[in-house]
Design an enzyme around this catalytic site. Structure first.
Site, PDB file in Angstrom:
ATOM      1  N   ASP A  14       0.501  -0.634   0.104  1.00  0.00           N
ATOM      2  CA  ASP A  14      -0.075  -0.079  -0.271  1.00  0.00           C
ATOM      3  C   ASP A  14       0.822   1.230  -0.116  1.00  0.00           C
ATOM      4  OD1 ASP A  14      -2.695   1.395   0.407  1.00  0.00           O
ATOM      5  OD2 ASP A  14      -3.325  -0.415   1.500  1.00  0.00           O
ATOM      6  N   ASP A  42      -3.740   3.872  -2.571  1.00  0.00           N
ATOM      7  CA  ASP A  42      -4.548   4.749  -1.629  1.00  0.00           C
ATOM      8  C   ASP A  42      -5.739   6.420  -1.827  1.00  0.00           C
ATOM      9  OD1 ASP A  42      -6.526   4.193   0.948  1.00  0.00           O
ATOM     10  OD2 ASP A  42      -5.632   6.335   1.221  1.00  0.00           O
ATOM     11  N   GLU A  61      -6.963   3.157  -6.173  1.00  0.00           N
ATOM     12  CA  GLU A  61      -8.112   3.137  -5.519  1.00  0.00           C
ATOM     13  C   GLU A  61      -9.064   4.912  -5.435  1.00  0.00           C
ATOM     14  OE1 GLU A  61      -9.718   2.808  -0.758  1.00  0.00           O
ATOM     15  OE2 GLU A  61      -7.937   3.961  -0.851  1.00  0.00           O
ATOM     16  N   HIS A 117     -10.818  -3.802   4.110  1.00  0.00           N
ATOM     17  CA  HIS A 117     -10.897  -3.054   5.127  1.00  0.00           C
ATOM     18  C   HIS A 117     -11.367  -1.667   5.396  1.00  0.00           C
ATOM     19  CE1 HIS A 117      -8.021  -0.777   3.267  1.00  0.00           C
ATOM     20  NE2 HIS A 117      -7.945   0.211   3.737  1.00  0.00           N
ATOM     21  N   ASP A 118     -12.437  -1.386   4.358  1.00  0.00           N
ATOM     22  CA  ASP A 118     -12.665  -0.154   4.526  1.00  0.00           C
ATOM     23  C   ASP A 118     -14.411  -0.651   4.474  1.00  0.00           C
ATOM     24  OD1 ASP A 118     -10.992   1.756   4.881  1.00  0.00           O
ATOM     25  OD2 ASP A 118     -10.601   1.486   3.657  1.00  0.00           O
TER      26      ASP A 118
END
Length: 570
Positions: free
Chosen positions: A102, A204, A259, A333-334
């Site tokens: 990430d 991200d 993302e 994860h979100d």
């Protein structure tokens, strides 16, 4: 579309997302670590995983679980050492697997040395690494932009009398990408990891890095009116990403995924079309907002099944026609666990988990499996606010009550929406704490772990885990998974999502009943005539023992889902 477009190895691959804090703890301190991931690589290899996406393990104060980076080139001691990281890369490569890490470069932690220098003086060279603005005429915030975590997106610095921009937590200061020195520093950081042997990056919220330099007030004409229309897919974003490709991604032949927050199909085609030289693929989240009334995350409503199917279909068709490439996912994860969100995580838990997997893995794109998804982990049972850890959730618990909701109502929303739903520790076996840690876990373990764990799934040949293993293998065996043209086949059926993927004389047919009812589904004649077969094809994979042959009319039990491989007239 030419055949060469499909030659990239990652188009036939499957990615496994690891949230390291919750994956496996080897020290007993209650927090997962890098060595815990290395310890489980054989498990991931046997599952068929090609790429492991490791979420941030950099030095961080952990206000946003590592997405607030304080040092991009050092490992957070909570997760281990640089030697542990080097060993992880070595062990992955020894197994023929790749590592995607990430990268968080829309913002840094306010504890990063760059920001410490920036805040120290207006004359410091690092001042321009961040976005500083004077108060509005007459005083107050420079604009009405709102943080995605709640509250204003501007933080006041008493010493200088200026505000700095924070689109997320107040401790996450947005970088000023207009500054060429920032762009050079980011490329240098990514080259550091590429030279170490990292094979790719997940970027991200990368489509937020270019802001409208006027920083105007949002007039609310485009919901939700929080300022995002002035920084989402901003004016120079493609320029910036092309520079990353030229300096880092291209020379190291990296696999990359962007993302994309609140993005558009047109932009994602540009981001992921190989001719543009930007990213390998993109995440978009439109299909995960179908239970947001009016786009509002922190309100509850039943999800809109037709909207879910329509969005998948539009992105499948649009990306294919435009030469883009999808990152396929239901979980991360979100997001709350899709099993609890879209299906039945109780009576039909196993059927539902397999249905979601089958529906997703038949689509065009690169599938992502989020840890625990492959064993059917549901949302945990939350008893009170004291069990939550996520900063976004804790902020919203306060804000929801300020807006007039009772503590009970606010808690019920968090139970459905909180990011902590997907962050509870991985359930490895039925020993204490699900085998995640010998200590006290940083976040509660779901109480159902004695019945839902990897050890139990491995012992059963018809388990959810083995279903995932077979789906991952099928993608490598059949070119139609990569090249087949998508066509929706359900004509707005209220319970069924059905589609085909056709190409080179083959047809992949996927039919899923997203309901707890036994139903009938009939292919319309105009679709059925495209499939040339004798009606004897058995599914190549399904989630019930009595899997039916492919016929024009099907009887589907609750949450039944099947995938057939047959011949096509198109």
């Amino acid at each position: 579309m030419t055949q060469s477009r499909y030659s990239e190895w990652w188009r036939r691959s499957t990615v496994y997302q690891v949230y390291p804090k919750s994956f496996k703890d080897t020290t007993g301190n209650g927090t997962g670590d890098i060595r815990g991931l290395t310890e489980k690589l054989d498990y991931l290899q046997e599952l068929g995983i090609d790429i492991v996406w490791l979420q941030p393990v950099y030095v961080s104060p952990q206000y946003d679980n590592g997405y607030d980076v304080a040092d991009y080139k050092e490992i957070n001691p909570d997760f281990g050492t640089m030697e542990d990281f080097d060993e992880l890369i070595q062990e992955l490569h020894r197994r023929g697997m790749k590592l995607m890490t990430d990268i968080v470069v829309n913002h840094t932690s306010t504890e990063h040395e760059w920001f410490k220098q920036s805040v120290s003086s207006k004359d410091n060279p690092y001042r321009d690494y961040y976005i500083w603005k004077d108060p509005a005429p007459g005083g107050g915030l420079p604009s009405n932009w709102q943080s995605k975590f709640g509250g204003p997106a501007w933080q006041f610095d008493e010493a200088s009398g200026q505000y700095y921009l924070t689109l997320f937590d107040k401790t996450q200061a947005d970088l000023n990408w207009e500054n060429a020195e920032v762009r050079r520093a980011v490329n240098d950081m990514m080259l550091f990891w590429a030279r170490k042997g990292v094979d790719g990056f997940r970027m991200d919220v990368i489509n937020l890095i270019s802001k409208d330099q006027q920083f105007p007030n949002d007039d609310g004409s485009v919901p939700p009116g929080d300022g995002r229309k002035f920084y989402t897919d901003g004016p120079r974003v493609h320029e910036y990403i092309k520079d990353m490709y030229k300096e880092v991604f291209g020379p190291f032949e990296m696999v990359t995924v962007g993302e994309m927050s609140s993005t558009t199909l047109a932009h994602c085609i540009r981001y992921s079309n190989p001719e543009e030289r930007e990213f390998s693929m993109t995440f978009n989240f439109h299909h995960l907002k179908v239970d947001y009334p009016g786009g509002r995350k922190w309100e509850l409503m039943p999800y809109d099944f037709e909207a879910l199917k329509r969005l998948f279909s539009e992105w499948q068709t649009g990306m294919q026609q435009g030469g883009g490439w999808n990152a396929l996912f239901f979980n991360n994860h979100d997001q709350p666990r899709a099993l609890s969100r879209f299906t039945d995580d109780d009576v039909y838990r196993e059927e539902s988990a397999k249905l979601l997997a089958t529906t997703l893995h038949g689509l065009q794109g690169t599938p992502y499996v989020y840890q625990g998804e492959e064993i059917g982990m549901p949302n945990p049972k939350w008893k009170g606010i004291e069990e939550f850890r996520d900063i976004e959730s804790l902020n919203m618990y306060r804000i929801l009550q300020e807006q007039g909701k009772s503590p009970e109502a606010a808690l019920s929303i968090l139970q459905e929406r909180s990011r902590d739903n997907s962050r509870t520790p991985m359930q490895w076996d039925d020993s204490p704490n699900a085998g995640f840690t010998s200590g006290t876990p940083w976040l509660k373990v779901d109480e159902r772990y004695p019945d839902i764990n990897v050890k139990k799934e491995l012992e059963r040949p018809d388990s959810i885990l083995h279903h995932y293993r077979k789906l991952i293998a099928l993608r490598k065996e059949h070119a139609v998974f990569t090249r087949g043209v998508f066509r929706r086949m359900d004509e707005g059926h209220p319970e069924v999502f059905a589609y085909t993927r056709t190409g080179e004389g083959e047809a992949l047919v996927v039919v899923s009943n997203f309901s707890s009812k036994e139903i009938s589904f009939r292919f319309e004649d105009k679709y059925w005539t495209d499939l040339s077969h004798a009606g004897t094809d058995k599914p190549i994979i399904g989630n019930t023992a009595d899997a039916p042959a492919l016929t024009q009319e099907l009887k589907l039990s609750p949450y039944a889902s099947y995938m057939w491989l047959t011949t096509s007239n198109t």
